[in-house]
Design an enzyme around this catalytic site. Structure first.
Site, PDB file in Angstrom:
ATOM      1  N   GLY A  14      42.940  55.805  12.153  1.00  0.00           N
ATOM      2  CA  GLY A  14      41.501  55.841  12.359  1.00  0.00           C
ATOM      3  C   GLY A  14      41.034  54.634  13.151  1.00  0.00           C
ATOM      4  O   GLY A  14      39.927  54.134  12.955  1.00  0.00           O
ATOM      5  N   SER A  16      40.354  54.234  16.378  1.00  0.00           N
ATOM      6  CA  SER A  16      39.672  54.395  17.667  1.00  0.00           C
ATOM      7  C   SER A  16      38.181  54.131  17.600  1.00  0.00           C
ATOM      8  O   SER A  16      37.523  53.990  18.639  1.00  0.00           O
ATOM      9  CB  SER A  16      39.909  55.810  18.205  1.00  0.00           C
ATOM     10  OG  SER A  16      39.427  56.781  17.288  1.00  0.00           O
ATOM     11  N   ASP A  64      47.470  63.231  12.801  1.00  0.00           N
ATOM     12  CA  ASP A  64      46.600  63.985  11.907  1.00  0.00           C
ATOM     13  C   ASP A  64      47.024  63.634  10.488  1.00  0.00           C
ATOM     14  O   ASP A  64      48.051  64.117  10.005  1.00  0.00           O
ATOM     15  CB  ASP A  64      46.737  65.488  12.162  1.00  0.00           C
ATOM     16  CG  ASP A  64      45.822  66.329  11.278  1.00  0.00           C
ATOM     17  OD1 ASP A  64      45.202  65.762  10.356  1.00  0.00           O
ATOM     18  OD2 ASP A  64      45.742  67.550  11.492  1.00  0.00           O
ATOM     19  N   TYR A 157      33.521  62.043  -1.570  1.00  0.00           N
ATOM     20  CA  TYR A 157      33.886  60.772  -0.950  1.00  0.00           C
ATOM     21  C   TYR A 157      34.131  59.705  -2.007  1.00  0.00           C
ATOM     22  O   TYR A 157      35.124  58.961  -1.954  1.00  0.00           O
ATOM     23  CB  TYR A 157      32.770  60.339   0.000  1.00  0.00           C
ATOM     24  CG  TYR A 157      32.987  58.980   0.637  1.00  0.00           C
ATOM     25  CD1 TYR A 157      33.840  58.827   1.721  1.00  0.00           C
ATOM     26  CD2 TYR A 157      32.321  57.854   0.149  1.00  0.00           C
ATOM     27  CE1 TYR A 157      34.033  57.585   2.315  1.00  0.00           C
ATOM     28  CE2 TYR A 157      32.503  56.606   0.738  1.00  0.00           C
ATOM     29  CZ  TYR A 157      33.362  56.472   1.814  1.00  0.00           C
ATOM     30  OH  TYR A 157      33.552  55.242   2.392  1.00  0.00           O
ATOM     31  N   ALA A 159      34.987  60.060  -5.103  1.00  0.00           N
ATOM     32  CA  ALA A 159      36.236  60.357  -5.816  1.00  0.00           C
ATOM     33  C   ALA A 159      37.446  59.939  -4.986  1.00  0.00           C
ATOM     34  O   ALA A 159      38.415  59.378  -5.507  1.00  0.00           O
ATOM     35  CB  ALA A 159      36.312  61.848  -6.146  1.00  0.00           C
ATOM     36  N   LYS A 161      37.662  57.588  -2.725  1.00  0.00           N
ATOM     37  CA  LYS A 161      37.789  56.139  -2.586  1.00  0.00           C
ATOM     38  C   LYS A 161      38.241  55.487  -3.889  1.00  0.00           C
ATOM     39  O   LYS A 161      38.994  54.505  -3.877  1.00  0.00           O
ATOM     40  CB  LYS A 161      36.463  55.542  -2.090  1.00  0.00           C
ATOM     41  CG  LYS A 161      36.140  55.934  -0.648  1.00  0.00           C
ATOM     42  CD  LYS A 161      37.226  55.435   0.288  1.00  0.00           C
ATOM     43  CE  LYS A 161      37.092  55.915   1.702  1.00  0.00           C
ATOM     44  NZ  LYS A 161      38.105  55.354   2.623  1.00  0.00           N
ATOM     45  N   ILE A 190      28.222  49.213   6.550  1.00  0.00           N
ATOM     46  CA  ILE A 190      28.655  48.532   7.770  1.00  0.00           C
ATOM     47  C   ILE A 190      28.146  49.297   8.983  1.00  0.00           C
ATOM     48  O   ILE A 190      28.174  50.530   9.015  1.00  0.00           O
ATOM     49  CB  ILE A 190      30.202  48.448   7.827  1.00  0.00           C
ATOM     50  CG1 ILE A 190      30.761  47.852   6.526  1.00  0.00           C
ATOM     51  CG2 ILE A 190      30.642  47.638   9.031  1.00  0.00           C
ATOM     52  CD1 ILE A 190      30.282  46.450   6.209  1.00  0.00           C
TER      53      ILE A 190
END
Length: 256
Positions: A14, A16, A64, A157, A159, A161, A190
């Site tokens: 991730g 990019s 992927d 989300y 859950a 993390k 952020i």
């Protein structure tokens, strides 16, 4: 903060955009060869080229993280081309908003597959090469949402993390005999392209919850990840660093 990463091969999934791009930039500044790994090879190449234009060393690769075969292929190609993987920053993640009453199994599975299973896939695929490195490091990008806070629309989300941290703590025990550390950064709100997509009202509301009165920068997360990847952090494993401008500290909204 100066950390000598000259000669180190760093993989950032991730990488990019957003926090991943910030991590890639800061690690490249410290002399590492950063491999920007992303679903879109064009986007990964763009970030890698931007780093090279600044005089840093970087390359791009497609991956992927939902598919183990893709992650395994990425790891083997990086190791074959550059001879090692020294640091893995498992950062790939998504956070689409879906209320619980509207949640489908597809909504749930996509987030857990990318955020949590993708982390496991990245660590597992890179592990054979990390074992061959001295002072190998793994840094996971988790979040305050889930482990500490909650937010409506992000049950899946949150859950994912929280699950990353459970994975990390047990993985730390398995990796310690190989002198590999695994830790997590836990960002608050952020400034990223994805967060901006949530709208000005959301950004304003979030800034008001932060004692510093502003959202964080991607570099704030990147430098914490850099510390956890340093030689000096070699006795730290299975731990987390919260980078949220104090957002999780107040007991009430009138505290600042």
């Amino acid at each position: 903060m100066q950390v000598d990463l000259k000669g180190k091969i760093v993989v950032v999934t991730g990488g990019s955009k957003g926090i991943g791009k910030g991590i890639a930039s800061v690690f490249a500044m410290q002399g590492a060869h950063v491999v920007v790994a992303g679903r879109s090879l064009d986007a990964a190449n763009k970030t890698a080229e931007e780093l090279k234009d600044k005089g840093y060393t970087s390359s791009a690769i497609s991956v992927d993280v939902e598919k183990y075969e893709s992650v395994e292929k990425m790891a083997s190609e990086v190791a074959e081309q550059f001879g090692a993987i020294d640091i893995l920053c498992s950062n790939a993640g998504i956070f689409p908003s879906v209320k619980l009453e509207d949640m489908t199994t597809d909504n749930w599975d996509q987030v857990l597959n990318i955020n949590t299973r993708g982390t496991m896939f990245a660590v597992k695929a890179c592990l054979p090469y990390l074992k061959q490195s001295q002072n190998a490091r793994i840094v996971i990008t988790s979040s305050i949402t889930g482990p500490i806070t909650g937010y409506a629309g992000w049950t899946h989300y949150a859950a994912s993390k929280a699950a990353q941290l459970g994975f990390m703590r047990s993985a730390a025990l398995e990796l310690a005999p190989y002198n590999i550390t695994i830790n997590a950064v836990m960002p608050g709100n952020i400034e990223t392209e994805s967060l901006e997509g949530l709208g000005d009202e959301y950004l304003k509301k979030m800034a008001q919850t932060i004692p510093f009165g502003r959202l964080g920068k991607v570099e704030d997360i990147a430098y914490a990840a850099l510390f956890l990847s340093s030689k000096e952090a070699g006795y730290i494993t299975g731990q987390t660093i919260v980078i949220d401008g104090g957002q999780t500290l107040p007991e009430d909204s009138d505290a600042f």
